[in-house]
Design a protein around this motif. Structure first.
Motif: not given
Length: 338
Positions: A76-78, A247-250, A276-286
């Protein structure tokens, strides 16, 4: 290579006039400025960064102070760092990345080195020890984040207080009455990092306002920590039906844990993440989510610094409003989750 003299001849003005238009150091009539700018575009002229640096006694380098501390999620920082670097290049500036956690001493060392013209400072705490030094440094700075006392500083951030509240409102509107915030690792809260504290504050205040149960807990980045935390929440709060995750990594481990515990998403447990949107969108379910606008914040930080270097005025505090996108991970609670 097109020179400043070529631009002057094309525009029918003196070379010094072109220089003043490009630097903004003198007032030039609107007609003349527009004529020069048309010639710059027509000829594809790009000012030589080294020559400008010598003339202005600048290095044309910005420092990005991004200390790598315990509990931080480096990807995220990057994203912020990439936005800073990309925008800086638009203004013919390079970026010096500083990752050591040196506090006020590090800022003073960089300022005394004369290697940079200005500072972008990240991972800002509510009571950040770097703030007094930033107010006294002879170079401009912009903070991504903001301390409790922000007077005399230029700060840009997502409105995390509003983001926490927006997540609660979304779940409460769906009918959920018991919610939990799975927050950052404990070290981030212990440092009183601004974004985490403000999300927590917004979540808690919105839960009271909506008359729902709001539980808050930090969570470390390991699968075992996620499993232990979620099992404890469900044991102590069997009516829990909605989770807000900052907590994006979890996120991936959390979905696995819920499946292991027999909780369907969203039928038995609704999720909303700040990520981030790309993280949310690649989960199942989104995942339903509030996006972190890293690219926009990083660009605004650099644009504000350049304006300050040129003597322009910029807002003291810029908070970007949160935007929640509803996806497949949130829905009304079922009978089991009520």
């Amino acid at each position: 290579m097109v020179t400043i003299g070529d631009v002057a001849r094309h525009a029918g003005v003196a070379t010094s006039t072109v220089s003043y238009v490009l630097s903004g150091k003198r007032t030039i009539s609107p007609d003349t400025r527009e004529r020069v700018q048309r010639s710059v575009r027509a000829l594809g002229y790009r000012p030589n960064a080294s020559a400008r640096a010598l003339a202005s006694q600048r290095s044309n380098v910005l420092a990005l102070v991004m200390p790598l501390r315990t509990g931080m999620h480096v990807p995220v920082m990057m994203q912020f760092a990439a936005a800073v670097v990309t925008t800086a290049r638009r203004f013919d500036h390079d970026v010096l990345l500083l990752t050591a956690d040196e506090g006020p001493d590090g800022l003073e060392r960089v300022a005394q080195s004369a290697r940079v013209d200005a500072l972008v400072v990240m991972d800002v705490e509510l009571h950040d020890q770097r703030v007094p030094v930033l107010r006294e440094l002879p170079m401009p700075s912009v903070l991504i984040g903001y301390p409790e006392q922000a007077d005399g500083l230029t700060c840009i951030d997502l409105d995390f207080t509003a983001a926490g509240a927006q997540c609660v409102d979304h779940l409460a509107d769906l009918g959920h009455r018991s919610l939990a915030l799975l927050g950052t690792p404990s070290a981030v809260y212990e440092r009183q990092t601004g974004f985490a504290q403000r999300t927590l504050s917004g979540f808690a205040a919105a839960a009271v306002r909506r008359g729902v149960q709001g539980i808050e807990t930090p969570c470390e980045h390991t699968f075992d920590a996620v499993l232990h935390t979620v099992e404890g929440l469900l044991r102590e709060h069997p009516d829990l039906s909605g989770l807000v995750v900052q907590n994006e990594p979890i996120i991936g481990p959390l979905l696995d844990v819920l499946r292991r515990l027999g909780r369907r998403v969203p039928e038995d447990m609704s999720l909303v993440a700040i990520c981030a949107d790309d993280v949310a969108e690649r989960q199942v379910p989104q995942l339903s989510s509030v996006t972190i606008p890293a690219e926009e914040i990083g660009a605004l930080a650099v644009e504000s610094l350049i304006a300050k270097l040129e003597g322009g005025a910029v807002p003291q505090l810029t908070l970007l409003p949160p935007a929640l996108t509803a996806r497949g991970s949130s829905g009304p609670p079922t009978d089991r989750a009520r």
